[in-house]
Design an enzyme around this catalytic site. Structure first.
Site, mmCIF file in Angstrom:
data_model
loop_
_atom_site.group_PDB
_atom_site.id
_atom_site.type_symbol
_atom_site.label_atom_id
_atom_site.label_comp_id
_atom_site.label_asym_id
_atom_site.label_seq_id
_atom_site.Cartn_x
_atom_site.Cartn_y
_atom_site.Cartn_z
ATOM 1 N N GLU A 129 1.106 -1.687 0.283
ATOM 2 C CA GLU A 129 -0.173 0.287 -0.214
ATOM 3 C C GLU A 129 0.860 1.145 -0.115
ATOM 4 O OE1 GLU A 129 -0.663 -2.784 1.490
ATOM 5 O OE2 GLU A 129 -2.667 -3.056 1.278
ATOM 6 N N HIS A 189 -11.754 -5.426 9.979
ATOM 7 C CA HIS A 189 -12.400 -5.381 8.458
ATOM 8 C C HIS A 189 -13.315 -4.721 8.129
ATOM 9 C CE1 HIS A 189 -9.578 -6.876 5.291
ATOM 10 N NE2 HIS A 189 -9.200 -7.527 6.387
#
Lengths: 323, 342
Positions: A60, A129
């Protein structure tokens, strides 16, 4: 007007902007060959080729960093982070680089970058999540933060974001990708920094954005049965906030409830409430209230998860308890 | 040892002049810091001059340089105006970054000096992106990305090398191994102390070069530049060098052995090059004195310019945080690229 899902509205925005400007390209994990983990980039690889639809490693920091660098080099990258949870790995690039470069170098360099990423909870995805991070992003000057709730807004705002010369965090919602709605055609764009009155009402203003718009909508319909007319504002842009639209509504209703699926502490609701009381304390007939998620890492168990999240019934109860 | 080079006398003297300019600029900056004219973190480049000068002499004006926070010397080597750099250190409106950046955030887009960045290894992913913009537009430029030995232990270093090779981008990763990441010696922080060897993990060619020898650095970088321009992708170069001063002006430098410092002082790239140029009759002492005088003059006028320049006005504080939003200019035509307005 054609009806599209939120997912396909985003896809259409990407396609149209890539057709319009060859400097627009997308990059991210599984955006190409896999067609996007939520299928937002479906079909784009075959249409535009691997030079403009770039699969990246799961890395990322360099996804966002290389997107910033490409923007510094004159391109208009749209970077996808598979979910907002992974944005923390890129936070140095987002906060210390993307948001700073324009100001720190005295306006010499633009960073026309869009970071698309979904957030959302309620699908039993567990603590890592099931998060909302808008607070982290709106805190940082130099970033624009957008969070559309409807397919039309998703398309119109993404197109505007891609044309904008600033770094933009574009927060989608994983629970909304399948939602359908009417979406205008080719040249449809929406302005950054403008909220909308989603539903007009007289008695209380419900301020919402992204998925919390639908919590507010459900609450408004329940309240209507009780003879209370709720106005709903969909913020659409979280940074900068459209205080003009908010204050105009407060002037009418004199009561405010802010609805957000993010954690309570430091929630953007606190910022909105503060700004309302700074600019319009005398407009209020009651203290501003907020309905948010509870301050807890999200548990997997369905009942516990639902208990951690805000619901329409909580909004109704909150409104009914207001003087 | 004889100078083995194809360079002309003028080219050699230019290299010498740049190194001397950097050395004396930094000494002047230290002096101004001590006098309270310069604040904040100020990281001096003294000792490492041969790296920036050698490397940047091997690229073209149109190539990008992106770097970390010990970057005064690199900005000078890229051709940025010493006046504007000094003014930036003074925080003045006439500084390269308008007084908003300071010592660690010099940027000069006209010279494609894309910024000093002060988060260790933060500039490496940006270099990858600049490299991508070059291949995307099918241009022939390269990116020279400088960083210190400390950056090698950051995840960004590894992510960047991997992606740069995966996409074969024209980026020269130049590690200035000055032996210490702040106060921590390389051997205390990096398991593989031969930093060039890290390139093997990514199938990137690498070179280890004497960073105290401006001609050796130049030749090595030239090789990597040719490789990048030919479309073969990135290289990693490790230049072995030494900073003669502390990490920043705030560092009392108590962690290095005197003997080690002496060894590196003997390798000082500036007097060593001067000596060779004279001994081998490439130039005269008179010409060297002339260069010294020019450098002194440049720095005197840089300090005077910085002193006399105005502060940025207070009403500029909240400006240029954002570019004007695109919805203020609806439906813009495709934008020409920022750096190539044609």
């Amino acid at each position: 007007m054609p009806e599209l899902t939120y997912r396909d509205a985003l896809n259409e925005a990407l396609r149209e902007e890539m057709e319009r400007d060859e400097n627009v390209f997308i990059l991210g994990e599984d955006v190409g060959f896999y067609q996007g983990s939520y299928k937002v980039s479906r079909g784009l690889l075959s249409e535009f080729g691997a030079e403009r639809v770039k699969d990246t490693p799961i890395a990322e920091e360099v996804i966002i960093g290389s997107a910033i660098g490409a923007a510094m080099g004159g391109l208009r990258p749209v970077a996808e982070l598979m979910t907002v949870n992974f944005s923390l790995l890129a936070m140095d690039q987002i906060i210390n680089h993307a948001a700073k470069i324009h100001y720190m170098f005295n306006g010499q360099i633009k960073v026309p970058l869009v970071i698309r990423t979904p957030q959302g909870s309620g699908k039993q995805l567990g603590a890592q999540h099931s998060q909302q991070f808008e607070t982290y992003f709106v805190h940082c000057p130099g970033l624009i933060v957008i969070a559309p709730a409807t397919p039309a807004d998703a398309k119109g705002l993404l197109k505007t974001a891609i044309r904008d010369d600033n770094p933009i965090v574009f927060l989608e919602n994983q629970n909304l990708y399948g939602m359908k709605g009417e979406v205008p055609g080719h040249d449809f764009t929406l302005p950054i920094g403008k909220a909308t009155v989603f539903k007009e009402g007289q008695d209380v203003t419900l301020i919402a954005y992204s998925n919390s718009l639908y919590i507010a909508q459900q609450a408004a319909s329940e309240l209507n049965k009780k003879g209370i007319s709720a106005e709903i504002i969909d913020l659409r842009t979280l940074q900068p906030l459209d205080m003009e639209t908010i204050l105009a509504s407060v002037e009418k209703t004199h009561r405010v409830v802010i609805v957000s699926e993010a954690w309570k502490t430091g929630n953007i609701a606190a910022e909105i409430a503060m700004r309302i009381q700074e600019a319009g304390f005398d407009l209020l007939d009651a203290p501003i209230q907020r309905v948010t998620a509870k301050d807890v890492p999200m548990p997997y168990n369905k009942h516990l998860e639902q208990a951690a999240l805000p619901h329409a019934a909580d909004v109704v109860d909150t409104v009914m308890a207001m003087a | 040892m004889k100078l083995e080079t194809q360079l002309t006398t003028t080219e050699l003297l230019n290299l010498y002049q740049k190194m001397l300019l950097i050395r004396e600029f930094e000494e002047k900056a230290a002096q101004m810091y001590t006098q309270g004219k310069i604040s904040g973190f100020t990281h001096l480049y003294i000792g490492q001059e041969a790296v920036a000068v050698g490397a940047i002499s091997a690229i073209l004006d149109h190539d990008y340089v992106i770097t970390a926070y010990r970057e005064h010397g690199q900005a000078l080597a890229k051709g940025c105006d010493p006046k504007e750099i000094m003014a930036e250190l003074f925080g003045k409106a006439t500084g390269v970054s308008g007084g908003r950046g300071g010592s660690m955030h010099l940027c000069d887009i006209e010279h494609r000096f894309m910024g000093g960045f002060a988060i260790v290894a933060g500039q490496l992913p940006l270099a990858v992106g600049l490299g991508l913009s070059i291949t995307y537009k099918k241009e022939n430029d390269v990116v020279l990305c400088l960083f210190g030995d400390g950056a090698v232990n950051e995840g960004a270093f590894h992510e960047s090398l991997n992606l740069a090779k995966l996409w074969d981008l024209p980026v020269i990763f130049l590690c200035e191994n000055n032996q210490y990441a702040m106060g921590t010696a390389v051997s205390r922080a990096t398991s593989l102390t031969n930093i060039a060897q890290h390139a093997c993990s990514y199938e990137i060619p690498s070179h280890r070069v004497n960073g105290m020898d401006v001609l050796a650095v130049r030749e090595t970088v030239e090789h990597a530049v040719r490789y990048a321009r030919a479309g073969h992708g990135p290289s990693l170069i490790e230049a072995l060098t030494y900073r003669y001063r502390g990490h920043s002006m705030a560092d009392p430098l108590k962690y290095r052995a005197a003997q080690e410092e002496e060894i590196w002082q003997e390798r000082d790239p500036i007097p060593n090059l001067a000596q060779k140029l004279i001994e081998q009759n490439i130039t005269t002492q008179q010409a060297m004195d002339q260069i010294q005088q020019e450098v002194t003059q440049i720095l005197e006028s840089a300090v005077a310019f910085a002193e006399e320049s105005p502060e940025p006005p207070l009403d500029s504080l909240m400006t240029r945080i954002y570019e004007p939003f695109s919805n203020q200019n609806p439906a813009p035509p495709p934008k020409k690229s920022l750096l190539n307005p044609q």
